[in-house]
Enzyme design. Structure first.
Site, PDB file in Angstrom:
ATOM      1  N   GLU A   9      -0.261  -8.388 -12.697  1.00  0.00           N
ATOM      2  CA  GLU A   9      -1.555  -8.944 -13.118  1.00  0.00           C
ATOM      3  C   GLU A   9      -1.829  -8.731 -14.602  1.00  0.00           C
ATOM      4  O   GLU A   9      -2.511  -9.521 -15.237  1.00  0.00           O
ATOM      5  CB  GLU A   9      -2.694  -8.324 -12.303  1.00  0.00           C
ATOM      6  N   ASP A 105      -2.961  -7.158  -8.330  1.00  0.00           N
ATOM      7  CA  ASP A 105      -3.770  -6.168  -7.613  1.00  0.00           C
ATOM      8  C   ASP A 105      -3.806  -6.485  -6.125  1.00  0.00           C
ATOM      9  O   ASP A 105      -3.923  -7.655  -5.718  1.00  0.00           O
ATOM     10  CB  ASP A 105      -5.202  -6.144  -8.159  1.00  0.00           C
ATOM     11  N   TYR A 310      -5.837   3.454  -7.693  1.00  0.00           N
ATOM     12  CA  TYR A 310      -6.515   2.163  -7.892  1.00  0.00           C
ATOM     13  C   TYR A 310      -8.033   2.315  -7.827  1.00  0.00           C
ATOM     14  O   TYR A 310      -8.576   2.859  -6.866  1.00  0.00           O
ATOM     15  CB  TYR A 310      -6.034   1.191  -6.819  1.00  0.00           C
TER      16      TYR A 310
END
Length: 730
Positions: A9, A105, A310
């Site tokens: 990403e 993600d 994350y």
């Protein structure tokens, strides 16, 4: 042998993956190795086309052209990042590329980023999915050993497409209709408008609140403070003064007799691990960081330093497969102030329990915890250090034993009335040791505070030295801060009174208004649209915001709409609802809200208009409050001119040490403090120079640079968002 193309990403994540996969050959926009090619997006490289793409007439905002309902929404390459898109596309079409690994993600929006690029490129090659919660070398290696078939995520992609389409149809049409109807820069969305409505409801609660005086009775006896308690209701407050006076008159001159001493051994467990919203709340409450700032700091700790997992997670638990890694994570953060605490845990056996390990409460990502990568605290900025400290201490706390204490309640009688005293003896500090026993517990619901109790037994007689009446007033609810607004967005059920219980349950199950990933952006959008403003730490609606709530359809003001959408999007992601059926429903809904706005008799009035004329178009300008000060903006939505009036700076007043405002422009700029102190910028700089305060000189230079940067930013973020793709309900 065919190579595998990996699509990340962001460049930073792409480089991490490339290093692990031994892709050392650098090229423009990608890295290549023997078996893999790693390339990356820059966030979204592809987005939904603007209205004028479908018909040139839509370039002009006209009420007659609404609603705009293209049969099928088209994808376009974002011009600013088209070079990287072309690089990615070229790699996808290479003959030596056999399959593609989506490494964006792991979530709905991450899936959309990759799939839109693949769809726009028109490539048809087998897809695999990398699904990981941290970007450490170990996590990447483990992820590539367990790649999933891309077809497993078709439904997730469908739900992401449906969300984007619904926000396009409803958001762009709603915003354009409001703006054309009232000739003002107005915007609406299924998340931002209910959030604005929640803030307004709180303001009305404060406005309508009528304080009530209450009374109590306190007795002092033998180093003990006793509080009167109603024997039937256990209330300590009396709202009738005459009643309080009568009770007090009967008690004067009487001593107390202890009728009960109740000692209970209790345990208190550590607060749960952080999800993003809880972390944003604490960072705002403790450090004053905005939700957006906290997310940005977390992103650096995740992507750049790789020491936290994350950030965009809505879970406060870890899954059972993470338990085996806890020792490595403890060792990684066993530095500086955490080394002794980590060592204490590592000396014993780590006991995983339901308070922090629960597979059923982990969806895409587990709670935010440290990674297995060793941290170097000196490499972190002050802000990064503070956020890291919050996360690590919470992680350590859940691995510590419970806090144990003995709660003692003394019940005494004075005459026929009951009096209470409470005390707490710490038996074992447990997890509170992580916080040096300074962790703030939630306040109790009664007015009886813990105190150090003397040695007292049932039947003891206590000499009453003083007995007196106390009084106080009930307080209205506090205005929202960013911390409490995040809580309200996550749990908006209180603001759904009168709605069906099934809908209230849906909003509870779907996680409230917005997602952990979008709430910060929604709050920023409300500020940038001048619909809300800050006074100190508190958030209030502006006149523009209050008027907007009178103009938008009722549906858009309620969290119910989001609840219904999220329920259906969840069904799409599970393959239980067809995406096209949902989009058709959204088109019908769009027609309805456009019709309602068009037929409204309401009026919009600028009540912040000034006597200053816009130098570009000659119309009178509006004065607005921003998060950083005040500015003048042109009332004409097509003009967009703006001019800064004042900025709140970090420069401190030499008299009262409060932050000062910087007013004016050029050589005439002057610092002004609320205490009355005034000082020209040139004098301020000279004073700092004489004091040889390097930090302050840097502060001024940095501030002036930021000011120049902000003066060049586009006028209306909400309007720009509407034109540039308007993801108002994201």
């Amino acid at each position: 042998m065919k190579k595998t193309l990996v699509l990340a990403e962001k460049p930073s994540v792409g480089r991490d993956i490339a290093r692990v996969l031994k892709c050392n050959k650098k090229a423009n926009g990608y890295l290549e190795g023997t078996d893999y090619i790693v390339t990356w997006a820059l966030g979204h490289l592809v987005t939904l086309a603007e209205p004028e793409y479908y018909d040139k007439k839509y370039k002009t905002w006209s009420m007659e052209d609404l609603p705009m309902l293209p049969e099928e929404l088209k994808l376009i390459v974002i011009r600013q990042s088209s070079r990287q898109y072309n690089t990615v596309k070229q790699q996808m079409y290479r003959k030596d590329v056999g399959d593609i690994v989506i490494a964006t993600d792991a979530g709905r929006e991450g899936e959309l980023v990759a799939r839109w690029i693949i769809d726009k490129a028109g490539v048809r090659k087998p897809l695999k999915r990398l699904w990981i919660s941290s970007v450490t070398d170990k996590a990447i290696r483990d992820g590539f050993k367990n790649l999933r078939d891309g077809r497993e995520y078709e439904n997730l992609y469908a739900s992401a497409e449906a969300r984007a389409a619904a926000d396009w149809y409803v958001g762009i049409n709603g915003t354009r209709t409001l703006t054309c109807k009232y000739n003002a820069q107005l915007s609406c969305g299924r998340v931002q408008t209910p959030t604005l409505a929640i803030i307004r409801v709180r303001e009305e609660e404060i406005r309508d609140f009528k304080p009530q005086t209450f009374y109590g009775i306190t007795a002092i006896a033998d180093n003990l403070k006793l509080v009167w308690q109603d024997s039937k209701t256990n209330n300590t407050r009396i709202f009738d003064k005459d009643k309080c006076d009568r009770i007090l008159s009967k008690l004067n001159g009487q001593d107390a007799k202890v009728i009960e001493v109740n000692r209970k051994r209790k345990k208190s467990y550590a607060p749960r691990l952080y999800d993003l919203t809880e972390l944003q709340r604490d960072a705002n409450k403790i450090f004053g960081y905005s939700a957006k700032e906290t997310l940005s700091i977390m992103q650096r700790l995740y992507e750049h330093h790789k020491i936290l997992t994350y950030p965009r997670t809505d879970s406060r638990y870890i899954s059972s497969d993470v338990v085996d890694t806890l020792k490595d994570r403890l060792k990684a953060c066993s530095v500086g102030p955490y080394s002794r605490l980590s060592a204490n845990i590592l000396r014993g056996q780590i006991r995983a329990n339901k308070s922090f390990v629960d597979n059923s409460k982990v969806s895409d990502h587990h709670a935010i915890i440290p990674t297995e990568q060793r941290v170097t605290l000196s490499s972190l900025s002050d802000r990064e250090r503070k956020i890291y400290d919050l996360v690590v201490k919470r992680f350590l706390a859940v691995l510590y034993p419970p806090f144990e204490y003995e709660q003692t309640t003394i019940k005494a009688k004075i005459g026929s009335e009951i009096f209470i005293a409470k005390g707490k003896i710490v038996l074992y500090p447990g997890w509170k040791e992580v916080y040096d026993n300074n962790f703030e517990d939630e306040e109790g619901e009664d007015d009886i505070l813990d105190q150090t109790l003397p040695n007292i037994d049932k039947g003891d007689a206590l000499k009453v030295l003083d007995i007196s009446q106390t009084s106080g007033e009930t307080k209205p609810p506090a205005p929202f801060t960013e911390a409490t607004l995040l809580s309200a967005m996550e749990n908006p059920m209180k603001y759904m009174q009168g709605e069906k219980k099934t809908l209230i349950k849906i909003i509870e199950e779907t996680g409230g208004l917005g997602t952990v990933a979008t709430r910060a952006d929604i709050i920023e959008k409300l500020f940038n649209s001048f619909l809300i403003e800050k006074r100190g730490k508190s958030i209030y609606t502006t006149s523009k915001g209050r008027q907007l709530l009178e103009l938008v359809p009722d549906d858009l003001k309620s969290p119910v709409l989001t609840a219904e959408w999220e329920q259906k999007l969840s069904l799409i992601s599970k393959g239980l609802l067809n995406k096209d059926d949902f989009i058709a429903e959204m088109k019908d809904y769009t027609k309805a809200i456009v019709r309602e706005i068009k037929n409204s008799d309401s009026k919009f009035r600028h009540d912040n208009i000034t006597g200053n004329k816009c130098p570009e178009c000659g119309k009178y300008m509006l004065e607005v409050n921003t998060k950083k000060g005040k500015m003048l903006i042109c009332q004409d939505r097509e003009c967009g001119y703006r001019k800064s009036i004042s900025r709140i700076t970090n420069a401190r007043c030499p008299n009262c040490h409060k932050r000062m405002e910087l007013r004016g422009e050029g050589d005439g700029q002057i610092f002004v403090c609320s205490c009355g102190f005034r000082e020209k910028l040139s004098v301020f700089n000279e004073r700092r120079k004489e004091a040889k305060d390097v930090a302050s000189k840097r502060e001024v230079a940095r501030y002036m640079k930021e000011q120049r940067k902000e003066d060049n930013e586009p006028i209306n973020t909400a309007l720009a968002d509407a034109l540039a793709k308007l993801k108002l309900g994201k």
